[in-house]
Design an enzyme around this catalytic site. Structure first.
Site, PDB file in Angstrom:
ATOM      1  N   ALA A  62      85.690  -1.897  30.795  1.00 50.72           N
ATOM      2  CA  ALA A  62      85.490  -0.666  30.034  1.00 50.72           C
ATOM      3  C   ALA A  62      84.639   0.281  30.877  1.00 50.72           C
ATOM      4  O   ALA A  62      83.937  -0.152  31.793  1.00 50.72           O
ATOM      5  CB  ALA A  62      84.769  -0.999  28.735  1.00 50.72           C
ATOM      6  N   GLY A 101      86.837  -5.693  30.216  1.00 48.51           N
ATOM      7  CA  GLY A 101      88.022  -5.164  29.558  1.00 48.51           C
ATOM      8  C   GLY A 101      89.261  -5.264  30.440  1.00 48.51           C
ATOM      9  O   GLY A 101      90.390  -5.297  29.930  1.00 48.51           O
ATOM     10  N   GLU A 104      90.502  -8.618  29.826  1.00 52.56           N
ATOM     11  CA  GLU A 104      91.002  -8.624  28.442  1.00 52.56           C
ATOM     12  C   GLU A 104      92.383  -7.965  28.362  1.00 52.56           C
ATOM     13  O   GLU A 104      93.255  -8.411  27.621  1.00 52.56           O
ATOM     14  CB  GLU A 104      89.998  -7.912  27.520  1.00 52.56           C
ATOM     15  CG  GLU A 104      88.718  -8.740  27.337  1.00 52.56           C
ATOM     16  CD  GLU A 104      87.656  -7.994  26.567  1.00 52.56           C
ATOM     17  OE1 GLU A 104      87.272  -6.882  27.019  1.00 52.56           O
ATOM     18  OE2 GLU A 104      87.202  -8.498  25.529  1.00 52.56           O
ATOM     19  N   GLU A 124      80.316  -9.197  30.827  1.00 56.69           N
ATOM     20  CA  GLU A 124      79.611  -8.398  29.817  1.00 56.69           C
ATOM     21  C   GLU A 124      78.182  -8.871  29.582  1.00 56.69           C
ATOM     22  O   GLU A 124      77.281  -8.073  29.336  1.00 56.69           O
ATOM     23  CB  GLU A 124      80.383  -8.423  28.487  1.00 56.69           C
ATOM     24  CG  GLU A 124      81.676  -7.600  28.489  1.00 56.69           C
ATOM     25  CD  GLU A 124      82.883  -8.367  28.999  1.00 56.69           C
ATOM     26  OE1 GLU A 124      82.714  -9.436  29.640  1.00 56.69           O
ATOM     27  OE2 GLU A 124      84.017  -7.900  28.780  1.00 56.69           O
TER      28      GLU A 124
END
Ligand code: 3H9
Length: 693
Positions: A62, A101, A104, A124
Site C-alpha cells: 500500500a 499489499g 496480498e 506491515e
C-alpha cells in the site's frame, strides 16, 4: 491510464504496472487496476489476465503516505475482491519484491509465478500494523497458518525458492517471468475456473492450528505489550474460527485501529525520515560521489579499530595507522579479538574472518595514507593533535582524497585550516562501537565541496551506516542534545530524584538504559575530562569522579557493580553524596513522579533540538529523529525526540519549559524562539520545511 499499460497477446491480456519508484498501490494505481479488471474481465475476446510490473518491485505494498488520510475508493480490499471474483483467471508475474499489499494482491490472483530473484513478504508489522487487505486470511489458507504466521510476525521477506517450497507460488521462472505467467494463465483458462485462495481449506488442519497456537503463545510471551503482534494473532486465529468474509472484516477492523495508533504513526514517520536523509538541500542529483577503492584510518584505538572494521566488512582495503609498534599491535589484537568473538558466536565464518583481517593493513606513520581515497582521523580528541595530523596529511594524501575527522566535538574548519584543501575536509563522526552502531554524522563545514559531502554520504551507505548530514557546531547534533539530557539528569539529582529513579523513567519510556547506567558504561571520566577542558562543572558527576567511581570499569559509579556485574545496584554512599550536594546548594529535595522525571529529561533535549534547527545545524526535524534512533537507541515506536514532542504538543512543552526555567532560575531552559513560534501558530516540527546547512 497513467500507472498501468495494457497489451494483448492473443487471448491473454497483460496489464503491466509502471508506477515508480516502487509500484506502491496508491489511489491512481488502484483505480487503473480496477478499470482493467472490469474491462478485460467482461471482454469475450480475453481468456485470462496476467498482472506484471516493471522496476525493482513488483508492488511494494500500500502507499504508506496515504495512511491516516481519508481513504479514497477504490479501497484495496475491494480491488482484491474484484480480482478474486474475476470470471477470467488472473495470474501474477512477480519480477521483484512483492510486499504487504503487493503480496496480498498476488494472493487474490488465481495463479502466481515468480522470477528467481523475486521475494515475498508481509512487512506491515515493521510499521506497527498487520496486513489489512486479506493477508492474514489468504496467506494461511494458501500455505498453512504455521508457515504464514512467522512470516507476518517477523516481517522478513522470503526468497522465491522458499516461496515455491511453501506453495506460495505455482512456479519459479528461470527466464522470462511474464512468458511463464502467460503459459500458466492459458493452462488455467483451459482448465476452467480455478479455486480462489479464499476457498482453500486443505492446509488448515488440526495439526496446523496446534502449531500456530504454540507460536502464538511464544509470541505473547516475547511481544505481549505490542498491540500489532496481539492483533496479528487474533486475525490469523480467525482462519480457524470464522468464515472468510467475517475473518476479513475482523482483520480490517484491527488494521484500521492500528493505523490510528501512535506507535504506527511514529514508525511510519521513521520510515520516511530514514529515506529523506538522502536528500541534502542545496546539492543536486547531478553531483556524483568520487570513487573510493582504498581507505586509511589514523589511530588504532577502540574507535579507529572499529572504523577500520567497517571498511573491511564492506570489502574495502584499509590501512590502519599508528605512531608506534606497540599501539598498532594492540589495535590489531583488539580487532582480531572482536572478529574472533563473532566466530565463536557463530555469526561469522572463519573464512570471512580471515578475508576481513586480510583487508586491514597495519602501518606506522602517516606516509602509509598516501594512496588512500579517503582518510579518517580517529586520533586523540585535542585540536593541536588534529591540526598536526591534517597539516602533515596535506603534504602526503593524494589530490582529491577525502580527509575526514572522527571528532565528536571539535571545530572542523579549524582542523581544515591546517590544510590547503578545505574543500576536501569534513567530519565523519562514527558512534561507539563503530563496527556496530548505524549512525554516521557527516559534518558539512563552510568551504567543503558538495562532491566531498556526496562522497562521504555514499561511502557511509556502502559501510552499512545511516549517514546524516549535519552542520558544524559543538557536539554537532547527537552529542549536543545528549549534553542537554546530561545537564537535566544533574538538575534532577540535585532537586531530589535518585539515580535509579531517573534511569527507571527512561527505561519505562522504552530506552534500553537510563542516563546514569549509560554514563557508568561509557566511563564517567570521559565527561569529566571534557567538562574540565571547557571549564564546566557538574556537582554530582564531578564528585562521583573525584571519588574515583568511573563506572563499570572501576566497579562503581552512579551504581555499584559487585563482581563485574553488568547491571548496577543502588549505592547508599552515592545517594548520601547527592543529598549532601543538594544541601550545599540549598535545594529542598522532593520526590519526583516518573512522568515528571521524563519530561524534565526530554523537554530540554527537544529545546536544544529546536535551537539546532534554528541554527541550521540539522536540516530537518526528521534528521534529528533518525540520529537519535540510530545513535542513541531512542525507541523506534516513539518516533524520535522531535516526533515525540509533536505528539505531546509543542504548547505543552513550552509551558513545561517555562515553568522549569522559573523554578530553577535557569535561563537555558527558556523555550527556544522556534519552539515558541511553532507552538503559538498551533504547529508542530513536522510542519517545517528543510533548510540548507
Ligand atoms: C501495506 O501494504 C498495508 C496493507 O497490508 C494493507 C493496506 C490496506 N509506500 O526504500 P527505498 C518510497 S503497508 C510509499 O529507498 P529500496 C520510499 O519512500 C506497506 N512509498 O528503496 C522512497 O521514496 P523517495 C507494506 C514507498 O530499493 C522510494 O520509494 N510495505 C513505499 O532501498 C524508494 O524506497 C512495506 O512496508 C510504500 N509502500 O527498497 C514496504 N515503499 O525516493 C516498504 C517505498 O521519495 N518499502 N516507498 O525517498 C520497502 O521496504 C522498500 O522501499 C523496498 C525498496 C524494499 C520496496
Amino acid at each position: 491510464m497513467e500507472t498501468v499499460r495494457l497489451a494483448r497477446h492473443g487471448e491473454i491480456a497483460i496489464a503491466t504496472i509502471d508506477n515508480p519508484p516502487v509500484n506502491a498501490l496508491g489511489q491512481a494505481l488502484r483505480a487503473d487496476l480496477a478499470r482493467v479488471i472490469a474491462d478485460v474481465g467482461s471482454d469475450p475476446a480475453v481468456a485470462a489476465i496476467v498482472i506484471a510490473a516493471v522496476g525493482r518491485a513488483f508492488i511494494a505494498g500500500a502507499d504508506i503516505s496515504e495512511f491516516g488520510k481519508p481513504p479514497v475508493a477504490p479501497l484495496l480490499p475491494d480491488l482484491l475482491d474484484a480480482i478474486e471474483n474475476c470470471p477470467k483467471p488472473v495470474v501474477a508475474a512477480i519480477q521483484g519484491v512483492a510486499l504487504g499489499g503487493g503480496l496480498e494482491l498476488a494472493l487474490a490472483c488465481h495463479g502466481r509465478v515468480g522470477s528467481a530473484s523475486a521475494s515475498f513478504g508481509q512487512p506491515e508489522i515493521k510499521l506497527g500494523l498487520i496486513p489489512g487487505a486479506g493477508g492474514t486470511q489468504r496467506l494461511p489458507r494458501l500455505i498453512g497458518a504455521a508457515q504464514a504466521f512467522p512470516m507476518m510476525l517477523s516481517g522478513e521477506p522470503i526468497p522465491a525458492s522458499r516461496a515455491l517450497q511453501l506453495g506460495l507460488v505455482d512456479d519459479v521462472a528461470d527466464g522470462d517471468v511474464v512468458a511463464a505467467a502467460m503459459a500458466l494463465a492459458r493452462a488455467l483458462a483451459a482448465r476452467g475456473a480455478p479455486e480462489p485462495v479464499r476457498d482453500m481449506t486443505a492446509r488448515l488442519t488440526a495439526a496446523d492450528r496446534e502449531a500456530f497456537e504454540a507460536q502464538a503463545l511464544a509470541a505473547t510471551k516475547t511481544s505481549g505489550e505490542m498491540p500489532d503482534a496481539m492483533a496479528l494473532i487474533e486475525a490469523v486465529r480467525g482462519v480457524f474460527t470464522l468464515p472468510f468474509t467475517e475473518g476479513l472484516a475482523a482483520e480490517r477492523a484491527l488494521f484500521v485501529k492500528l493505523v490510528a495508533d501512535p506507535r504506527s504513526r511514529a514508525l511510519r514517520h521513521v520510515f520516511f525520515a530514514e529515506r529523506e536523509i538522502a536528500r541534502v538541500p542545496g546539492i543536486g542529483a547531478d553531483v556524483k560521489p568520487r570513487a573510493i577503492a582504498k581507505a586509511a584510518v589514523i589511530g588504532a584505538g577502540t574507535m579507529g579499530g572499529g572504523i577500520a572494521m567497517c571498511f573491511a566488512n564492506a570489502g574495502i582495503p584499509v590501512t590502519l595507522i599508528e605512531q608506534e609498534q606497540a599501539q598498532i599491535d594492540n589495535g590489531m589484537n583488539r580487532v582480531a579479538a572482536i572478529y574472533e568473538m563473532s566466530v565463536t558466536r557463530g555469526s561469522l565464518s572463519p573464512e570471512k574472518r580471515d578475508e576481513r583481517l586480510a583487508l586491514i593493513t597495519p602501518a606506522l606513520g602517516l606516509d602509509a595514507a598516501a594512496d588512500a581515497d579517503v582518510v579518517i582521523e580517529a586520533a586523540f580528541e585535542e585540536m593541536g593533535v588534529k591540526q598536526q595530523i591534517f597539516g602533515a596529511l596535506d603534504a602526503i594524501a593524494k589530490p582529491g582524497a577525502i580527509l575526514a575527522s572522527n571528532t565528536s566535538y571539535l571545530d572542523i574548519p579549524t582542523i581544515a585550516a591546517a590544510t590547503k584543501r578545505p574543500q576536501d575536509v569534513l567530519g565523519m563522526h562514527f558512534f561507539s562501537p563503530a563496527n556496530v552502531m548505524k549512525l554516521l554524522e557527516v559534518v558539512r563545514p563552510d568551504g567543503v565541496s558538495d562532491e566531498a559531502v556526496v562522497t562521504a554520504m555514499a561511502l557511509g551507505r556502502r559501510l552499512g551506516k545511516v549517514p546524516v548530514v549535519v552542520g558544524n557546531g559543538f557536539g554537532f547534533v547527537g552529542n549536543r542534545m545528549l549534553e542537554a539530557r546530561t545537564r537535566a539528569t544533574e538538575r534532577l539529582l540535585v532537586a531530589g530524584a535518585l539515580p535509579h529513579e531517573v534511569d527507571a523513567a527512561l527505561t519505562g519510556f522504552g530506552f534500553k538504559m537510563g542516563p546514569c547506567a549509560m554514563a557508568d558504561l561509557a566511563g564517567n571520566d570521559i565527561g569529566w575530562r571534557s567538562r574540565k577542558a571547557r571549564g564546566k562543572t557538574a556537582a554530582v558527576a564531578d564528585a562521583i569522579c573525584e571519588a574515583g567511581w568511573f563506572g563499570q570499569k572501576t566497579g562503581r559509579g552512579y551504581f555499584l557493580y559487585p563482581d563485574g556485574a553488568r547491571s548496577g545496584l543502588r549505592d547508599p554512599e552515592v545517594e548520601a553524596l547527592i543529598a549532601r550536594i543538594s544541601e550545599e546548594q540549598g535545594a529542598n529535595r522532593r520526590s519526583f513522579k516518573s512522568d515528571e522525571i521524563l519530561s524534565r529529561l526530554l523537554d530540554p533535549m527537544v529545546n536544544e533540538g529546536a535551537r539546532i534547527l534554528e541554527e541550521g545545524i540539522a536540516v530537518r526535524p526528521g534528521d534529528i529523529d533518525v540520529i537519535w534512533l540510530n545513535g542513541y537507541n531512542w525507541p523506534a515506536w516513539r518516533g524520535g525526540p522531535m516526533h515525540w514532542a509533536d505528539s505531546v504538543g509543542l504548547d505543552i512543552l513550552v509551558a513545561r519549559l517555562e515553568a522549569q526555567a522559573a523554578e530553577m532560575g535557569d535561563a537555558t531552559l527558556e523555550p527556544a524562539p522556534l519552539l515558541r513560534r511553532l507552538a503559538a501558530e498551533g504547529k508542530g516540527f513536522a510542519d517545517l520545511k528543510a533548510t540548507t546547512i
